[in-house]
Design a protein around this motif. Structure first.
Motif, PDB file in Angstrom:
ATOM      1  N   GLU A  39      -4.075  -2.937  -8.386  1.00 16.11           N
ATOM      2  CA  GLU A  39      -5.239  -2.044  -8.348  1.00 16.11           C
ATOM      3  C   GLU A  39      -6.504  -2.680  -8.943  1.00 16.11           C
ATOM      4  N   ARG A  74       0.632   5.820  -1.262  1.00 13.34           N
ATOM      5  CA  ARG A  74      -0.001   6.819  -2.128  1.00 13.34           C
ATOM      6  C   ARG A  74       0.339   6.547  -3.598  1.00 13.34           C
ATOM      7  N   ASN A  75      -0.320   7.267  -4.481  1.00  8.44           N
ATOM      8  CA  ASN A  75      -0.004   7.193  -5.916  1.00  8.44           C
ATOM      9  C   ASN A  75       1.445   7.592  -6.153  1.00  8.44           C
ATOM     10  N   ILE A 131       0.834  -1.201   0.000  1.00  6.56           N
ATOM     11  CA  ILE A 131       0.000   0.000   0.000  1.00  6.56           C
ATOM     12  C   ILE A 131       0.873   1.256   0.000  1.00  6.56           C
ATOM     13  N   GLU A 141      -9.640  -0.300  -9.142  1.00  3.72           N
ATOM     14  CA  GLU A 141      -9.503   1.014  -9.766  1.00  3.72           C
ATOM     15  C   GLU A 141     -10.555   1.266 -10.852  1.00  3.72           C
ATOM     16  N   GLN A 149      -5.287   0.666  -3.711  1.00  4.07           N
ATOM     17  CA  GLN A 149      -5.450   2.000  -3.114  1.00  4.07           C
ATOM     18  C   GLN A 149      -6.519   1.997  -2.020  1.00  4.07           C
ATOM     19  N   LEU A 159      -0.921   7.634   3.779  1.00  4.25           N
ATOM     20  CA  LEU A 159      -1.911   7.350   2.743  1.00  4.25           C
ATOM     21  C   LEU A 159      -2.750   8.544   2.339  1.00  4.25           C
TER      22      LEU A 159
END
Lengths: 370, 231
Positions: B158, B36-37, B34, B161, B189, B229
């Motif tokens: 993902e 962030r982008n 896990i 997504e 995410q 996150l």
């Protein structure tokens, strides 16, 4: 009707009144519906379609999977024509029967196909593979370099054997079986036997490649790899091996097409066959959509019919105004446009398709990927 | 240990994406990655597959060093990939997408049965081009492809997504069922979903593992989770 044309030469503008007769389009179309004319147009067109598809199919397979625009494609066809021609001239004597000639021809075609598949595979491994990760310009320059080397080598060998490289090699035409070199009367029109042979070969190639792509596991890998090479690799497919195989088979098919061209009086074996075959292949794959087999077949038929129709029209209508313009011009202006008209219409079709549908008839936005 | 990633550094051109990432996945485990982008989660999966090979460090799968191998060789050893954005072969039918993902030596009919028993909704589209499916159906097909590949380890990127909540629920159920069958390394995410589906997690930030632990022991309210996150 008088048309005033202006030409500029050495800073001088010259006006010329050109008389043009006009033939209504409806009259041309009505004449084309005559059974004899129709048979000639259809059979000539289909024979050309068969040839064009055979020439282009290898190029489209290579581009579809690998994204490589192979400029050497025409050279492979030219080598196929000469190698096939040598085999035919050596193996066929005046006493060889028609059936034997046909058997020798197919033996030669199979040999050329196998030999050039191996050569193509080796070229992919040793020359093309190192430039995959570079910009497309490198691949274009590389394959163009291969053209120069192959054509010069062919020119040297052909001249050494006392054959004129720039003009058609007539020798192989004498090896045609009588039933293929003969002309037949169909509803009052003359049909060449070799046309029917080319239609049959084209059909076999189309069906064969279609079955390979849709009915075999390897064909499925190639179609998958054409869409997304990276994903195909992540599924365990050795995409580099597929590249080698497809480049080899594409090269072999180009050479196979060359063997057919060697027998066709409209082409024949010559060094300039390189550029002739390459231009045809490019026109077909661009009209059809780069890398699509279906597009190549449809474009091959379309261009075959455009070519066939124009070829029929030329001797029948001295009022094909475009051709007449050059015919009535004074010597210094005259250019032999009429004989190139079918070719010109092919390129006209290409321009129209590029304007109306730039990705081609069945093109997808992006192909290749590695 | 099924998968061991040790101290890998990975670049995209001049950009240093992964800096000394290490992680491990045990046989039968489900592990979440896990963060962030843009912190390097997808790049970690691509590095394991050798699609973007690491320049430093090593990756071993079942004790064999797979660093520097060709991607197809990694895949043939049993590492499957369910990529971000599904990456269907859009012009191949659903059946053909299943077929191309099935090892040549495997029973193709059994693969179809497995795929359509797991995702019954897909069966009616067997002869349709995969490109005509909805996003949720494509995601199901992407997971089915990983399933029929007889993989020992699935790298799933993902999966929720761009999907509607109802579809996310279906995909989540499918992954829960899959969890019992195979080992998974999941990039997701959706924090809650990721923790529900996994035993352990690794938290990535700026190309480095900054935290790891048991999935049951963390909640979205934890301070470090909030810190790493939240956008």
């Amino acid at each position: 009707m008088i048309v005033e044309l202006f030409f500029q030469s050495g800073g001088t503008l010259t006006a010329l009144d050109v008389p043009l007769s006009s033939t209504p389009v409806t009259e041309v179309l009505t004449d084309a519906m005559d059974p004899g004319a129709l048979a000639r147009i259809v059979l000539d067109s289909l024979s050309k379609a068969g040839l064009y598809i055979t020439i282009a199919v290898g190029l489209t397979l290579i581009f579809g999977l690998m994204g490589v625009l192979n400029f050497a494609h025409g050279s492979f066809a030219m080598y196929g024509a000469y190698i096939g021609g040598v085999i035919m001239v050596v193996a066929v004597t005046s006493g060889t029967g028609d059936l034997s000639r046909l058997v020798i021809f197919f033996g030669a075609a199979a040999f050329v196909l196998a030999l050039m598949t191996v050569v193509g595979g080796a070229i992919e491994k040793k020359l093309i593979r190192p430039v995959y990760d570079r910009p497309p310009l490198f691949q274009i320059l590389l394959t163009f370099g291969i053209v120069l080397v192959l054509d010069e080598a062919a020119r040297i060998v052909v001249e050494w054997r006392g054959i004129t490289p720039r003009s058609r090699w007539e020798g192989p035409f004498d090896t045609l079986p009588a039933f293929l070199s003969a002309r037949y009367d169909v509803f009052g029109s003359t049909i060449r036997g070799i046309w029917l042979f080319e239609i049959a070969v084209g059909a076999v190639i189309v069906v064969g490649v279609y079955l390979f792509l849709t009915r075999t596991r390897y064909g499925l890998y190639i179609r998958a790899g054409s869409e997304d090479g990276e994903m195909a690799q992540a599924l365990g497919i050795d995409i580099r091996q597929a590249f080698t195989l497809v480049f080899g088979v594409g090269t072999g098919l180009a050479a196979f097409a060359g063997v057919i061209l060697m027998w066709d009086p409209r082409f024949g074996a010559s060094v300039p066959l390189t550029i002739e075959a390459l231009l045809i292949a490019f026109v077909i794959v661009i009209i059809g959509g780069l890398g699509t087999f279906k597009g190549t077949v449809v474009a091959g038929v379309l261009v075959g019919f455009i070519d066939g129709f124009t070829t029929w029209m030329l001797p029948n209508y001295d009022a094909v105004e475009f051709a007449l313009v050059s015919a009535v011009l004074p010597g210094e202006w005259a250019i032999p446009m009429s004989s190139n008209l079918p070719e010109a219409t092919m390129f006209l079709a290409l321009v129209v398709v590029l304007i109306v549908r730039p990705q081609g008839l069945y093109g997808i936005e992006e192909v290749g990927g590695h | 240990m099924m998968l061991e990633v040790e101290n890998i550094d990975t670049y995209y051109g001049q950009s240093h994406i992964l800096e000394g990432v290490s992680l491990a996945v045990e046989e039968g485990e489900s592990v979440a990655l896990i963060g962030r982008n843009g912190v390097g989660k997808t790049t970690t999966l691509r590095s394991i597959l050798q699609l973007t090979p690491p320049t430093e460090g090593s990756i071993t799968f079942r004790g064999e060093d797979i660093t520097g191998m060709e991607t197809f060789e990694v895949a043939q050893r049993g590492v499957g990939w369910v990529p971000e954005e599904r990456r269907m072969f859009a012009h191949l039918t659903v059946d053909e997408n299943i077929e191309v993902s099935t090892p040549p030596e495997a029973d193709l009919d059994a693969a179809y049965d497995l795929a359509y028993e797991t995702f019954p909704d897909l069966e009616q589209f067997r002869d349709k081009d995969a490109g005509t499916l909805s996003g949720g159906q494509q995601q199901m097909l992407a997971i089915a492809r990983g399933l029929v590949g007889q993989n020992d380890l699935l790298l799933i990127d993902e999966p929720s997504e761009g999907l509607a909540p109802l579809i996310v629920e279906q995909v989540s159920e499918a992954l829960e069922a899959l969890r019992a069958e195979t080992t998974m390394l999941l990039v997701e995410q959706n924090f809650e979903m990721a923790m529900d589906l996994t035993d352990r997690f690794y938290l990535l930030d700026h190309g480095q593992v900054v935290e790891s632990g048991q999935s049951d022991d963390v909640s979205a309210d934890d301070e470090f989770i909030q810190r790493y996150l939240s956008a």
